[in-house]
Scaffold this active site. Structure first.
Site, PDB file in Angstrom:
ATOM      1  N   TYR A 101       0.859  -1.189   0.000  1.00 39.63           N
ATOM      2  CA  TYR A 101       0.000   0.000   0.000  1.00 39.63           C
ATOM      3  C   TYR A 101       0.891   1.233   0.000  1.00 39.63           C
ATOM      4  O   TYR A 101       1.862   1.311   0.758  1.00 39.63           O
ATOM      5  CB  TYR A 101      -0.900   0.017   1.248  1.00 39.63           C
ATOM      6  CG  TYR A 101      -1.682   1.307   1.349  1.00 39.63           C
ATOM      7  CD1 TYR A 101      -2.963   1.398   0.818  1.00 39.63           C
ATOM      8  CD2 TYR A 101      -1.118   2.455   1.917  1.00 39.63           C
ATOM      9  CE1 TYR A 101      -3.670   2.584   0.854  1.00 39.63           C
ATOM     10  CE2 TYR A 101      -1.816   3.649   1.948  1.00 39.63           C
ATOM     11  CZ  TYR A 101      -3.087   3.708   1.416  1.00 39.63           C
ATOM     12  OH  TYR A 101      -3.764   4.889   1.449  1.00 39.63           O
ATOM     13  N   GLU A 189      -3.542   7.436  -4.097  1.00 43.23           N
ATOM     14  CA  GLU A 189      -3.299   6.133  -3.479  1.00 43.23           C
ATOM     15  C   GLU A 189      -3.019   5.070  -4.537  1.00 43.23           C
ATOM     16  O   GLU A 189      -3.661   5.048  -5.582  1.00 43.23           O
ATOM     17  CB  GLU A 189      -4.572   5.776  -2.696  1.00 43.23           C
ATOM     18  CG  GLU A 189      -4.556   4.487  -1.954  1.00 43.23           C
ATOM     19  CD  GLU A 189      -5.868   4.303  -1.207  1.00 43.23           C
ATOM     20  OE1 GLU A 189      -5.976   4.776  -0.060  1.00 43.23           O
ATOM     21  OE2 GLU A 189      -6.792   3.687  -1.770  1.00 43.23           O
TER      22      GLU A 189
END
Ligand code: GDP
Ligand code: MN
Length: 382
Positions: A101, A189
């Site tokens: 992530y 993101e």
């Protein structure tokens, strides 16, 4: 404003972040053609503006063009969290070994942008954040210096990244931060940032949320808005300059001023109910705007009562009251009770006008909230 995955990844690519080859399709035939052009295994991905598409069955692998067509046929038209899939992204499938992530967002408490990384990326990142927050490593960015290379390296060390990927990871983190700033984003993101079988980093998913207040100075980003994807009520609200957010309660709130709107929402909870929405009608209270707001509120089947809380400063309360009555007229009458609280200039006159029209009036906010909660309860029992 949320961007689609394909839009976000194209922006990332402009900053040098590696993304898979791929194209968008609106029909199964197009999906097959894209898969044939790519000439590899593909992943067919629903393009809807919600997260968790994978878990909802909106991301599927296909080994051949025929399979891509079949899978696209399944995904197009699918309903994911209330949104209908109208487009799919057909990407060259990655052979994923690990899912990282990597994201940049605003930390309001710190008043800084933070860049976060975790080795436990992928579809369960929300769980990771809740259960094991220590697995998410953060770098707090000084706005004058930007994200520094040593900070990106610290993220890499923090998540135990392989040493041979350090340079690429650092470059991707710096690019992501630059993209975030250049887009006036509130979120940028990559989840997952995959490590593939060849040991390369690849942005398999992408998400950018742009601060709506910045769209006027980022017209090329404003043009990316996909009206198809907006909840109809939110699109209508934007057209009339209203800020509206749909929620799950029974009390439809119409308020002027964001702070007062939030206080109004809170107080419905204090008396045991919940707001159906946030709605700030802004300054003035012209009938057209009030009518639009009422239409939006009443289109929500959960709404059992409308609570209007207006502070009349420059706009006088009697004008607001007439605006409310004209608006009720415009929408062809009310099917649920309405509680109104007007305070400020000419409030007595405003209250008198509304009381004569048989609307429930209140002077204080607690009184208004109590009356609204009671009316909602009665309405629900009917
Ligand atoms: P999200 O569920 O909306 O976040 O959609 P993602 O694009 O992140 O896809 C969900 C999951 O599908 C990812 O976490 C991966 O595990 C898997 N996935 C996505 N793309 C690929 C791919 O190209 N190859 C493989 N093997 N898995 C993929
Ligand atoms: Mn994802």
């Amino acid at each position: 404003m949320k961007l689609h995955e394909y839009q976000s990844k194209r922006i990332f690519a402009q900053y040098g972040i590696p993304i898979p080859r791929g194209e968008v399709a609106t029909t199964p035939t197009e999906a097959r053609e894209i898969a044939a052009r790519l000439g590899t295994r593909v992943v067919v991905k629903s393009q809807v503006l919600v997260g968790g598409r994978g878990k909802a069955g909106g991301v599927k692998l296909a080994a051949t063009p025929d399979e891509a067509e079949a899978v696209a046929d399944q995904i197009l038209g699918m309903n994911i969290k209330g949104l209908t899939v109208k487009k799919v992204l057909v990407d060259e499938a990655a052979d994923i070994r690990e899912e990282i992530y990597l994201g940049a967002t605003l930390d309001r408490a710190r008043r800084r942008v933070v860049v976060m990384a975790s080795a436990a990326g992928g579809m369960d990142i929300e769980e990771v954040a809740r259960q094991t927050p220590e697995k998410i490593i953060q770098a707090v960015v000084d706005p004058f210096l930007g994200l520094r290379e040593y900070q990106a390296r610290a993220l890499a060390f923090g998540i135990g990244l392989r040493r041979d990927l350090l340079r690429d990871f650092t470059a991707i983190a710096l690019s992501l931060y630059r993209a975030y700033v250049d887009c006036d984003a509130s979120l940028a993101e990559i989840n997952p940032l995959a490590i593939d079988a060849q040991g390369r980093l690849l942005a398999v998913d992408g998400k950018i949320v742009i601060d709506d207040n910045a769209l006027s100075r980022r017209p090329h980003l404003a043009d990316l808005r996909d009206e198809d994807e907006e909840v109809p009520a939110e699109r209508e609200a934007r057209r009339f300059g209203l800020s509206y957010v749909k929620l799950d309660g029974a009390i439809g709130c119409m308020v002027n001023g964001a702070g007062l709107a939030m206080a109004t929402m809170d107080i419905t909870k204090l008396y045991g109910s919940a707001p159906a929405n946030f709605l700030d009608i802004g300054g003035g209270a012209q009938a057209d705007k009030v009518a639009a707001a009422l239409r939006i509120i009443l289109a929500d089947p959960n709404v059992k009562v409308v609570l209007i809380n207006i502070f009349g400063g420059i706009t006088r309360c009697d004008e607001v009251a007439r605006g409310i009555l004209a608006a009720i007229d415009q929408i062809g009458g009310l099917k649920v009770p309405m509680v109104t609280r007007l305070v400020g200039t000419n409030e007595e006159e405003g209250r008198r006008i509304l009381a004569e029209a048989n609307l429930i009036t209140a002077t204080s906010l607690p009184e208004a909230a109590q009356k609204a909660v009671a009316a909602a309860g009665e309405e629900a029992r009917r």
